[in-house]
Design a protein around this motif. Sequence first.
Motif, PDB file in Angstrom:
ATOM      1  N   ARG A 439       0.832  -1.210   0.000  1.00 54.69           N
ATOM      2  CA  ARG A 439       0.000   0.000   0.000  1.00 54.69           C
ATOM      3  C   ARG A 439       0.866   1.260   0.000  1.00 54.69           C
ATOM      4  N   LEU A 440       1.959   1.262   0.775  1.00 52.17           N
ATOM      5  CA  LEU A 440       2.847   2.424   0.785  1.00 52.17           C
ATOM      6  C   LEU A 440       3.495   2.630  -0.587  1.00 52.17           C
ATOM      7  N   LYS A 441       3.915   1.517  -1.228  1.00 52.92           N
ATOM      8  CA  LYS A 441       4.527   1.639  -2.553  1.00 52.92           C
ATOM      9  C   LYS A 441       3.519   2.141  -3.580  1.00 52.92           C
ATOM     10  N   ILE A 446       1.711   6.173  -7.392  1.00 51.45           N
ATOM     11  CA  ILE A 446       0.660   7.024  -7.966  1.00 51.45           C
ATOM     12  C   ILE A 446       1.142   8.464  -8.060  1.00 51.45           C
ATOM     13  N   ALA A 447       1.782   8.960  -6.998  1.00 53.29           N
ATOM     14  CA  ALA A 447       2.273  10.337  -7.019  1.00 53.29           C
ATOM     15  C   ALA A 447       3.406  10.514  -8.022  1.00 53.29           C
ATOM     16  N   ILE A 486      -4.095  14.016  -7.212  1.00 56.24           N
ATOM     17  CA  ILE A 486      -3.548  12.819  -6.546  1.00 56.24           C
ATOM     18  C   ILE A 486      -4.549  12.275  -5.527  1.00 56.24           C
ATOM     19  N   ALA A 487      -5.184  13.179  -4.762  1.00 55.24           N
ATOM     20  CA  ALA A 487      -6.166  12.728  -3.769  1.00 55.24           C
ATOM     21  C   ALA A 487      -7.331  12.017  -4.435  1.00 55.24           C
ATOM     22  N   ASN A 492     -10.090   6.863  -5.700  1.00 54.72           N
ATOM     23  CA  ASN A 492     -10.780   6.008  -6.668  1.00 54.72           C
ATOM     24  C   ASN A 492     -10.097   4.657  -6.863  1.00 54.72           C
ATOM     25  N   GLU A 493      -8.764   4.591  -6.700  1.00 55.43           N
ATOM     26  CA  GLU A 493      -8.032   3.381  -7.068  1.00 55.43           C
ATOM     27  C   GLU A 493      -7.586   2.518  -5.889  1.00 55.43           C
ATOM     28  N   MET A 494      -7.552   3.068  -4.678  1.00 53.52           N
ATOM     29  CA  MET A 494      -6.977   2.319  -3.561  1.00 53.52           C
ATOM     30  C   MET A 494      -8.001   2.113  -2.444  1.00 53.52           C
ATOM     31  N   THR A 495      -7.720   1.112  -1.614  1.00 53.13           N
ATOM     32  CA  THR A 495      -8.511   0.834  -0.417  1.00 53.13           C
ATOM     33  C   THR A 495      -7.602   1.012   0.797  1.00 53.13           C
TER      34      THR A 495
END
Length: 515
Positions: A439-441, A446-447, A486-487, A492-495
């Motif tokens: 999740r951190l990666k 994404i950024a 980015i937010a 939309n893409e992550m949980t």
Amino acid sequence: MTSIIIGAVVALAIVAAGAWYLFRVTLPAQRKRLKAEAQKEAEVIKQQKLLEVKEKFLNKKAELEKEVQQRNHQIQQGENRIKQREQSLNQRQDELNRRKQEVETKSQRLESQQNLLEQRETELQEREESLAEKERTQLEQISGLSADEARERLIESLKDEARTHAQAYINDIMDDARMTATKEAKKIVIQSIQRVATEAAIENSVTVFHIDNDDVKGRVIGREGRNIRALEAATGTEIVVDDTPEAIVISGFDPVRREICRLSLHQLVSDGRIHPARIEEVVAKVKKQVDEEILETGKRTTIDLGIHGLHPELVRLVGKMKYRSSYGQNLLQHARETANLAAVMASELGLNAKKAKRAGLLHDIGKVPDEEPEMPHALYGAKLAEKYKEKPDICNAIGAHHDEMEMETLIAPIVQVCDAISGARPGARREIVEAYIKRLKDLENIAMSYPGVTKTYAIQAGRELRVIVGSDKIDDKQTEMLSNDIATRIQNEMTYPGQVKITVIRETRSVSYAK
């Protein structure tokens, strides 16, 4: 005697003669005299009365003449006022006629001027069109661009400017929303969290049974492993006896089975008699004790929360939550936490706190079924609640707390929010290390996918993302747009639990060396 009588008769005769004389002679004379005096007095009174009447008549006449004069004077004044009004009205009429003539004259002049202006406008438009055509031709020749290309470039510049203004407007709206719209919501959530005492009871799929010495391991294994096999078969768990000092590991997916195995091992080791027949007897006895403990836990939980009238099967499922964990968070503690939060929040919003508490307690009963269902736990929980005669709004709140069913009452979003609060608070849940690192990666990747980004750092256990951008590639306005983009993409893409703060940092550094 005779002489007396004669004297009396003579006296009577004399009296009668005097009376006759008086009546015949004296009284008529007096009557005439009195009549004459009365006539004189009547004449005098008549004259006096005539004088009085004449005087009154004259007075009345004078008063009437005076009143007539006054009325004539008033009438004269009224006539004078009427004449003055007529004169003023005539003057006004004359003034209106004069103004009307002036207006007509001015309107005629305006019409003529308007016609002249229309002619001049037409001429100017024709001149402007011709000049614009000449200028456009000259500009096309000078710039080397056609009108369509210039229009496209202008549109692009206007789009950029509009996008910048829109982003600034969005930021203003978001600031206003943070200051106003979310103020009361934050207040309610904070009050709800502060009024509920929470405990973080973390469990996993492995239970460690501690022993006094390693000699016990041999007795647990038994001759050719018959004891350990009998225990695994009776409890449905896997028992790992290795070189770990003073510990036997009980592994199993079902926490209830692990608890039965742990208690059975405790009784067998304490008694000292360990053989297959004894193992089966102890396991059966412990299973009965655990079932009673589950029911007692469910009853105690409902009593503590003040929830009454639950079906016995639902009470048993609530007690069974004690031995189940979700992401490392004890399910019963999570359900109690959600119930208390939902009750507090419903009270703050003026809703039925008892119904909210009931739905909060039962929202995860689909995670502790006796058989494995082929549907999501929220829908299965709603099905169980409906089966055991819970009200429709409670069933809807259970089934909709993961948006797998349409929300029909206000209790449903409250349960959903309180479930998220209980699961997202720091320390409530533990993540698998691999999933946490992934999740951190993903956050950093994404950024980094955006142009102009030089470095990214996921900090505070993934709850904040620091983005470093190049000052020569992105300006201050674009940094605001970048953080918002980015937010939106992360959302939309992550949980992820809770929320992620995105901080975009743009700085200019000047480095020089003194040699």
